[in-house]
Write a protein that holds these residues in place. Structure first.
Motif, short mmCIF file in Angstrom:
data_model
loop_
_atom_site.label_atom_id
_atom_site.label_comp_id
_atom_site.label_asym_id
_atom_site.label_seq_id
_atom_site.Cartn_x
_atom_site.Cartn_y
_atom_site.Cartn_z
N MET A 97 -3.64 -4.99 6.23
CA MET A 97 -2.62 -5.30 5.23
C MET A 97 -2.64 -6.79 4.92
O MET A 97 -3.08 -7.60 5.73
CB MET A 97 -1.24 -4.91 5.74
N ASP A 98 -2.12 -7.16 3.76
CA ASP A 98 -2.06 -8.57 3.37
C ASP A 98 -0.87 -9.24 4.06
O ASP A 98 -0.13 -8.61 4.82
CB ASP A 98 -1.93 -8.71 1.85
N TYR A 141 1.92 -10.13 2.95
CA TYR A 141 3.23 -9.60 2.70
C TYR A 141 3.47 -8.27 3.38
O TYR A 141 4.52 -8.06 4.01
CB TYR A 141 3.52 -9.48 1.19
N GLY A 142 2.49 -7.36 3.30
CA GLY A 142 2.63 -6.09 4.01
C GLY A 142 2.92 -6.34 5.48
O GLY A 142 3.71 -5.64 6.11
N SER A 143 2.28 -7.38 6.00
CA SER A 143 2.45 -7.70 7.41
C SER A 143 3.87 -8.17 7.71
O SER A 143 4.48 -7.79 8.72
CB SER A 143 1.41 -8.74 7.77
N ILE A 171 6.55 -7.46 5.90
CA ILE A 171 7.45 -6.32 5.70
C ILE A 171 7.41 -5.40 6.92
O ILE A 171 8.45 -5.00 7.45
CB ILE A 171 7.02 -5.51 4.46
N ILE A 178 15.95 -2.94 0.72
CA ILE A 178 15.87 -1.64 1.41
C ILE A 178 16.24 -0.50 0.46
O ILE A 178 15.59 0.54 0.42
CB ILE A 178 16.77 -1.64 2.66
N VAL A 185 5.03 -0.08 -0.50
CA VAL A 185 5.61 -1.35 -0.07
C VAL A 185 4.68 -2.11 0.87
O VAL A 185 4.78 -3.33 1.01
CB VAL A 185 6.99 -1.13 0.58
N LEU A 186 3.78 -1.39 1.52
CA LEU A 186 2.88 -2.05 2.48
C LEU A 186 1.53 -2.38 1.87
O LEU A 186 0.67 -2.96 2.53
CB LEU A 186 2.68 -1.14 3.70
N ALA A 222 7.66 -5.65 -2.75
CA ALA A 222 8.94 -6.13 -2.25
C ALA A 222 9.17 -7.58 -2.65
O ALA A 222 10.31 -8.01 -2.84
CB ALA A 222 9.02 -5.96 -0.74
N VAL A 223 8.09 -8.36 -2.81
CA VAL A 223 8.22 -9.74 -3.27
C VAL A 223 8.93 -9.77 -4.62
O VAL A 223 9.81 -10.61 -4.86
CB VAL A 223 6.83 -10.41 -3.40
N ILE A 265 12.59 -9.26 -3.97
CA ILE A 265 13.27 -10.43 -3.39
C ILE A 265 13.49 -11.50 -4.46
O ILE A 265 14.59 -12.06 -4.57
CB ILE A 265 12.43 -11.00 -2.22
#
Lengths: 213, 213, 213
Positions: free
Chosen positions: A32-33, A35-37, A39, C129, C148-149, C155-156, C159
């Motif tokens: 994962m990138d 961000y995935g990390s 999250i 969430i 999302v992953l 998710a960015v 936010i």
């Protein structure tokens, strides 16, 4: 939510920190990138406590009320970038971090439940759910069979440590000391079981020659 | 939480028992050890009710307050060791147990929701969530496509039975009798649909020659 | 639960509608039947809000109290049958619908949390969430790695839009206007990131020659 004693808050935040690291490592393994990390780290770190608080009706859940929870989870996620080489020296970095989180969250979960007048039996169960919930979400999101369902000793360690903590509490040992010892015992049993490849006995259906249903 | 009438508690515990068996069988199929099997049984047995109680704000969730829930779940898990050969005689042991749990939990979930002043529409939905939630967690943890999403009649059975129960309640048939009949109807429709391989009609995108989006 | 302002209820219902469509499309891809498709649509559409309400203690969860939620979710599921050819004209129909739902639910989730006296930090998290929860359940049930992953911006976007909404609220722009702009910004960033294949930077462990832990 009710306020935690400072000592339990520190313990809880330690659990958040190590579970965030475990989520971050799991993300690395799935390519994962960044961000995935982050999250996955946050979900792993805060998921168990959110389930705990929803089940207890201790709402809004602690992570939404106490800003430190998210900050510590983010710190755990970020620390993996700096500790990457150090963590690589451990044989099972994700499982070790998970083991510490399991110990800490099981004990704090149980004590929060007792504090909300849940009977001891239910408090042990809630402790185990708190300790294993975040990791379970992590593994499901990563499409792995959850650690809790594998053949190694995992939830058993949580149950043993939770019962030990209960005994110490009844003996009047003081909540902080009992919790610290309980968490240490759980994490140690779990880490030893990973290192030494301890298993539980096989089930009926796993005996050679047994029939599947 | 509010206290259940004795009759509904018995029904609810029956659901816990059969869902524990279904979880234990699912674990056997995944070659899990004794402990993984007990954990999966407990999660399957208590998961649906925990989701139900969290969504209703009936907290702490029943399973933490009434010790019988965990004990019955453990009894269900353990019973698989003794009933192994008997269960093996059924064609679809996991689906049959799941069908009984579906029937019972849908009806008790709906009645608990009505009791908390949820309108009938929402109560039917909460019933279906209670009836299908534990099995959904079981299937996700085992990395199977959840039964509820398969082509056989599953949640449809729950909805039909829940509506029937509502009608009987309005006709003044008495809560216990209505619940018992409703649960029986749901479980029977579901078991028949498994035995006879009943399906729902195919969707637009499954018609021959249809284009995928 | 507390009652939502009419404007936020409309926004929330819009999110329910588009998430139902996204669930229905996901079901189509997995060859599910009509019913599996309706169930997945409803779970996707209502799941995020149910998680939000359980975590906030805003119980019984809104979907059980306001009949429109389920009706709109069903309408979304059914509309796919009629809009099938139209949706097929979009390059990524599921991701576009998901993007609109992400925008709307993130903003309404945040505003509901602020309304329950959650501090801004926690409210942003609860918004994210709410916006990602339904889709996460959808992807887990379909045995996909959750959107999302993935490496795209997801998710960015939530936010950034949540923070923007907060700033507009503080500047006194009015809740409805701030929410509408915030949701629009989130959905637009997300749709653009899908169309243009925007990614976040690679992580340490993804650099060429890096060692796995």
């Amino acid at each position: 939510m009710t306020t935690l004693e400072p000592f339990f808050r520190v313990l809880d935040l330690l659990g958040v920190f190590v579970f965030a690291i475990s989520g971050s490592i799991a993300a690395a393994r799935k390519n994962m990138d960044v961000y995935g990390s982050v999250i996955l780290a946050v979900v792993t770190a805060l998921g168990g406590g959110m389930i705990r608080d929803s089940l207890l009706g201790r709402t809004p859940a602690g992570a939404f009320v106490d800003p430190l929870y998210l900050l510590v989870a983010l710190a755990g996620a970020v620390s993996v970038f700096f500790l990457y080489n150090l963590l690589g020296k451990l044989h099972y970095p994700m499982r070790y971090m998970d083991a510490i989180g399991l110990g800490v969250f099981t004990v704090t979960g149980m004590i929060i439940a007792l504090d909300q007048d849940v009977f001891w039996f239910g408090a042990v169960m809630l402790g185990v759910i708190s300790g294993t919930g975040g990791g379970m979400i992590r593994d499901v999101l990563c499409q792995q069979v959850p650690l809790v369902l594998e053949r190694e000793i995992y939830a058993v360690a949580g149950i043993l440590g939770a019962l030990l903590t209960l005994v110490m509490l009844r003996l009047g040992l003081g909540a902080s000391l009992s919790a610290a010892i309980g968490a240490l015992v759980i994490s140690s049993i779990r880490i030893l079981s990973v290192q030494r490849d301890w298993h539980l006995p096989r089930a009926v259906w796993q005996k050679p020659g047994s029939r599947k249903i």
